[in-house]
Design a protein around this motif. Sequence first.
Motif, PDB file in Angstrom:
ATOM      1  N   ILE A 110      -9.636  -1.945   9.937  1.00 52.77           N
ATOM      2  CA  ILE A 110      -9.785  -0.756   9.097  1.00 52.77           C
ATOM      3  C   ILE A 110      -8.427  -0.075   8.900  1.00 52.77           C
ATOM      4  O   ILE A 110      -8.058   0.314   7.790  1.00 52.77           O
ATOM      5  N   ILE A 111      -7.683   0.054  10.008  1.00 54.72           N
ATOM      6  CA  ILE A 111      -6.356   0.685   9.926  1.00 54.72           C
ATOM      7  C   ILE A 111      -5.446  -0.108   9.001  1.00 54.72           C
ATOM      8  O   ILE A 111      -4.764   0.445   8.129  1.00 54.72           O
ATOM      9  N   GLN A 112      -5.444  -1.416   9.170  1.00 55.39           N
ATOM     10  CA  GLN A 112      -4.558  -2.254   8.369  1.00 55.39           C
ATOM     11  C   GLN A 112      -4.945  -2.205   6.889  1.00 55.39           C
ATOM     12  O   GLN A 112      -4.078  -2.121   6.010  1.00 55.39           O
ATOM     13  N   LYS A 113      -6.235  -2.233   6.622  1.00 54.71           N
ATOM     14  CA  LYS A 113      -6.695  -2.180   5.230  1.00 54.71           C
ATOM     15  C   LYS A 113      -6.301  -0.856   4.584  1.00 54.71           C
ATOM     16  O   LYS A 113      -5.835  -0.817   3.429  1.00 54.71           O
ATOM     17  N   SER A 114      -6.471   0.244   5.324  1.00 55.77           N
ATOM     18  CA  SER A 114      -6.126   1.559   4.789  1.00 55.77           C
ATOM     19  C   SER A 114      -4.630   1.676   4.537  1.00 55.77           C
ATOM     20  O   SER A 114      -4.193   2.180   3.496  1.00 55.77           O
ATOM     21  N   CYS A 115      -3.827   1.211   5.494  1.00 55.74           N
ATOM     22  CA  CYS A 115      -2.372   1.298   5.339  1.00 55.74           C
ATOM     23  C   CYS A 115      -1.877   0.369   4.237  1.00 55.74           C
ATOM     24  O   CYS A 115      -0.913   0.689   3.529  1.00 55.74           O
ATOM     25  N   ASN A 116      -2.509  -0.793   4.093  1.00 51.70           N
ATOM     26  CA  ASN A 116      -2.157  -1.688   2.985  1.00 51.70           C
ATOM     27  C   ASN A 116      -2.417  -1.003   1.641  1.00 51.70           C
ATOM     28  O   ASN A 116      -1.603  -1.077   0.714  1.00 51.70           O
ATOM     29  N   LYS A 117      -3.564  -0.350   1.561  1.00 54.76           N
ATOM     30  CA  LYS A 117      -3.925   0.347   0.323  1.00 54.76           C
ATOM     31  C   LYS A 117      -2.946   1.476   0.036  1.00 54.76           C
ATOM     32  O   LYS A 117      -2.465   1.634  -1.096  1.00 54.76           O
ATOM     33  N   PHE A 118      -2.625   2.256   1.062  1.00 46.64           N
ATOM     34  CA  PHE A 118      -1.701   3.369   0.863  1.00 46.64           C
ATOM     35  C   PHE A 118      -0.308   2.861   0.504  1.00 46.64           C
ATOM     36  O   PHE A 118       0.396   3.479  -0.297  1.00 46.64           O
ATOM     37  N   ARG A 119       0.072   1.753   1.073  1.00 46.63           N
ATOM     38  CA  ARG A 119       1.376   1.167   0.747  1.00 46.63           C
ATOM     39  C   ARG A 119       1.445   0.831  -0.742  1.00 46.63           C
ATOM     40  O   ARG A 119       2.450   1.079  -1.410  1.00 46.63           O
ATOM     41  N   GLY A 120       0.354   0.261  -1.268  1.00 47.16           N
ATOM     42  CA  GLY A 120       0.316  -0.049  -2.691  1.00 47.16           C
ATOM     43  C   GLY A 120       0.386   1.200  -3.552  1.00 47.16           C
ATOM     44  O   GLY A 120       1.079   1.227  -4.581  1.00 47.16           O
ATOM     45  N   CYS A 121      -0.323   2.257  -3.112  1.00 46.95           N
ATOM     46  CA  CYS A 121      -0.268   3.518  -3.859  1.00 46.95           C
ATOM     47  C   CYS A 121       1.143   4.093  -3.857  1.00 46.95           C
ATOM     48  O   CYS A 121       1.636   4.595  -4.876  1.00 46.95           O
ATOM     49  N   LEU A 122       1.787   4.029  -2.707  1.00 48.32           N
ATOM     50  CA  LEU A 122       3.141   4.564  -2.585  1.00 48.32           C
ATOM     51  C   LEU A 122       4.119   3.794  -3.467  1.00 48.32           C
ATOM     52  O   LEU A 122       4.972   4.384  -4.146  1.00 48.32           O
ATOM     53  N   ARG A 123       3.978   2.467  -3.479  1.00 47.53           N
ATOM     54  CA  ARG A 123       4.880   1.660  -4.300  1.00 47.53           C
ATOM     55  C   ARG A 123       4.654   1.913  -5.797  1.00 47.53           C
ATOM     56  O   ARG A 123       5.595   1.902  -6.590  1.00 47.53           O
ATOM     57  N   SER A 124       3.408   2.135  -6.171  1.00 47.57           N
ATOM     58  CA  SER A 124       3.127   2.387  -7.588  1.00 47.57           C
ATOM     59  C   SER A 124       3.732   3.709  -8.048  1.00 47.57           C
ATOM     60  O   SER A 124       4.232   3.816  -9.176  1.00 47.57           O
ATOM     61  N   ILE A 125       3.717   4.722  -7.179  1.00 47.36           N
ATOM     62  CA  ILE A 125       4.330   6.008  -7.528  1.00 47.36           C
ATOM     63  C   ILE A 125       5.848   5.873  -7.582  1.00 47.36           C
ATOM     64  O   ILE A 125       6.516   6.407  -8.478  1.00 47.36           O
ATOM     65  N   GLU A 126       6.408   5.142  -6.627  1.00 43.91           N
ATOM     66  CA  GLU A 126       7.860   4.951  -6.617  1.00 43.91           C
ATOM     67  C   GLU A 126       8.325   4.192  -7.854  1.00 43.91           C
ATOM     68  O   GLU A 126       9.429   4.424  -8.370  1.00 43.91           O
ATOM     69  N   ALA A 127       7.489   3.269  -8.347  1.00 43.00           N
ATOM     70  CA  ALA A 127       7.875   2.450  -9.501  1.00 43.00           C
ATOM     71  C   ALA A 127       7.980   3.269 -10.785  1.00 43.00           C
ATOM     72  O   ALA A 127       8.590   2.821 -11.760  1.00 43.00           O
ATOM     73  N   LEU A 128       7.403   4.481 -10.809  1.00 39.93           N
ATOM     74  CA  LEU A 128       7.472   5.317 -12.009  1.00 39.93           C
ATOM     75  C   LEU A 128       8.862   5.921 -12.208  1.00 39.93           C
ATOM     76  O   LEU A 128       9.227   6.283 -13.329  1.00 39.93           O
ATOM     77  N   HIS A 129       9.623   6.054 -11.112  1.00 37.24           N
ATOM     78  CA  HIS A 129      10.992   6.596 -11.166  1.00 37.24           C
ATOM     79  C   HIS A 129      11.030   7.942 -11.900  1.00 37.24           C
ATOM     80  O   HIS A 129      11.813   8.149 -12.833  1.00 37.24           O
ATOM     81  N   GLN A 130      10.164   8.843 -11.487  1.00 34.37           N
ATOM     82  CA  GLN A 130      10.109  10.156 -12.121  1.00 34.37           C
ATOM     83  C   GLN A 130      11.300  11.000 -11.675  1.00 34.37           C
ATOM     84  O   GLN A 130      11.652  11.025 -10.500  1.00 34.37           O
ATOM     85  N   SER A 131      11.896  11.695 -12.608  1.00 38.45           N
ATOM     86  CA  SER A 131      13.046  12.535 -12.296  1.00 38.45           C
ATOM     87  C   SER A 131      12.584  13.866 -11.720  1.00 38.45           C
ATOM     88  O   SER A 131      11.524  14.385 -12.085  1.00 38.45           O
ATOM     89  N   GLY A 132      13.395  14.424 -10.832  1.00 36.32           N
ATOM     90  CA  GLY A 132      13.093  15.715 -10.240  1.00 36.32           C
ATOM     91  C   GLY A 132      11.981  15.679  -9.210  1.00 36.32           C
ATOM     92  O   GLY A 132      11.459  16.736  -8.831  1.00 36.32           O
ATOM     93  N   VAL A 133      11.596  14.501  -8.749  1.00 39.54           N
ATOM     94  CA  VAL A 133      10.511  14.366  -7.778  1.00 39.54           C
ATOM     95  C   VAL A 133      11.120  14.073  -6.402  1.00 39.54           C
ATOM     96  O   VAL A 133      11.949  13.173  -6.257  1.00 39.54           O
ATOM     97  N   THR A 134      10.718  14.839  -5.409  1.00 42.24           N
ATOM     98  CA  THR A 134      11.224  14.639  -4.049  1.00 42.24           C
ATOM     99  C   THR A 134      10.418  13.561  -3.330  1.00 42.24           C
ATOM    100  O   THR A 134       9.355  13.135  -3.794  1.00 42.24           O
ATOM    101  N   HIS A 135      10.910  13.167  -2.204  1.00 44.44           N
ATOM    102  CA  HIS A 135      10.196  12.181  -1.390  1.00 44.44           C
ATOM    103  C   HIS A 135       8.837  12.708  -0.950  1.00 44.44           C
ATOM    104  O   HIS A 135       7.852  11.967  -0.906  1.00 44.44           O
ATOM    105  N   GLN A 136       8.800  13.990  -0.613  1.00 45.66           N
ATOM    106  CA  GLN A 136       7.531  14.577  -0.199  1.00 45.66           C
ATOM    107  C   GLN A 136       6.539  14.587  -1.357  1.00 45.66           C
ATOM    108  O   GLN A 136       5.341  14.348  -1.169  1.00 45.66           O
TER     109      GLN A 136
END
Length: 288
Positions: free
Chosen positions: A68-94
């Motif tokens: 369950i932990i691994q599945k959840s973290c895998n899913k969140f990793r994909g979400c995080l990468r998809s947001i990072e791929a947008l390269h939005q300006s003025g957006v902080t890491h938080q």
Amino acid sequence: MLASTARGKSFTSEQDEAICRAYLSITEDPILSNSQRRSQFWSWVLAYKIKTNDNQISEASMKSRWQIIQKSCNKFRGCLRSIEALHQSGVTHQNIYDMAKQTYFDDTGKYFSGMDGCWAILENSIKWQDINTTENKSKNHAEPVIPNTCESPEPETTPLSGGSGSVSSPRKRPSGKKLAKRNKAKSKVEEVHNARHMDLLETLNKNMVDNQARKMELEERMVVSLERQTSCEEKKIERKDLEMEERIMGMNMEAIQDPETKAYYIHRRASILAKWSSQSSTNFFSEY
């Protein structure tokens, strides 16, 4: 009504984090993680968990919870990468982290907040990233894949730290099984070499001590020999003196015509008699 978190009711955040740390501690061991079979793997994880935590938990429960932990973290990793791929300006890491959590909720209907601690432990682990990469290509998620250190790919980027907004440095890849064995063999060779060196030094020191002892013994023998030789020489001189004294005492003084010669021998006789008398007295008193 709020949606449930990713963590089950029977597990606390501390237990989830303990499972993650136990899993990584076993998989990052360069010898254990490469030589064990799949059936033995979870036994190692369970043994480590019991050793490092008071809450004993069954192997089946830990295995199910890890999936369950691994599945959840895998899913969140994909979400995080998809947001990072947008390269939005003025957006902080938080901001990126918060948007990834919102995306996770939109996709799953569950909050990721309960997995923040697990993500913080797993995100920088090269071993976990290797497992993540391998399992994304596999259709069967029931069993964790035990990675081979020599064949594991390098992580693509440095993930963001969960909830902190700062970039964490990736861990150094642990050494492989062959390198660990080579280092162990090298260490043993050095130990043997050092042991032989110490034995050689000990032998040399012992030989030096023995040689010194023999030298002292030889010197003592030489001293004794010289003393004996000196004693013999002194006895010879005493014997010659005694013979001369006896000849003087046995001389016929009436036959000596020269007055001076006669006076000399008379004086010598007196000295010899005094000497003999003194020696007789010394011997007499020494006996009593």
